[in-house]
Motif scaffolding. Structure first.
Motif: not given
Length: 115
Positions: A15-16, A19, A23
């Motif tokens: 998930k990180q 993300r 970004e």
């Protein structure tokens, strides 16, 4: 088999990563937009500079014609080459001609078109 804690940790890391990719993509888009905007502004500045140059030339041509007309009128009224006004008008015609047509380029005899 893997422990549930490890699976949870792996899911968190995925998930990180997702993300961070989002970004990065967002930042890249912003950079692209900023570059496009800068290019547009540079193009606009170039156009404004060109327009100013054309306006300046237009002014110089108008002045040149004005003094060419004064030279013609003075000669028509009998002025000789010794006449101070005629000398002044001829100097101005020459000066304006030099501004419009630098010595590196072949200068035309007159900027007026013949109808």
């Amino acid at each position: 088999q893997r422990k549930p804690k490890e699976k949870k940790q792996d899911a968190r890391e995925e998930k990180q990563d997702a993300r961070e990719k989002k970004e990065d993509a967002r930042a890249d888009k912003q950079d692209d937009r900023a570059e496009q905007q800068l290019k547009i502004q540079q193009d606009q500045l170039g156009l404004q500079k060109d327009q100013l140059g054309l306006q300046q030339k237009q002014f110089l041509v108008t002045q040149l014609w004005h003094y060419e007309d004064k030279v013609a009128a003075a000669k028509k009224n009998g002025a000789t080459d010794d006449d101070d006004d005629l000398k002044l008008f001829n100097e101005r015609v020459e000066g304006l001609g030099n501004q419009l047509y630098p010595k590196t380029a072949a200068a035309p005899d007159s900027t007026k078109s013949i109808d």
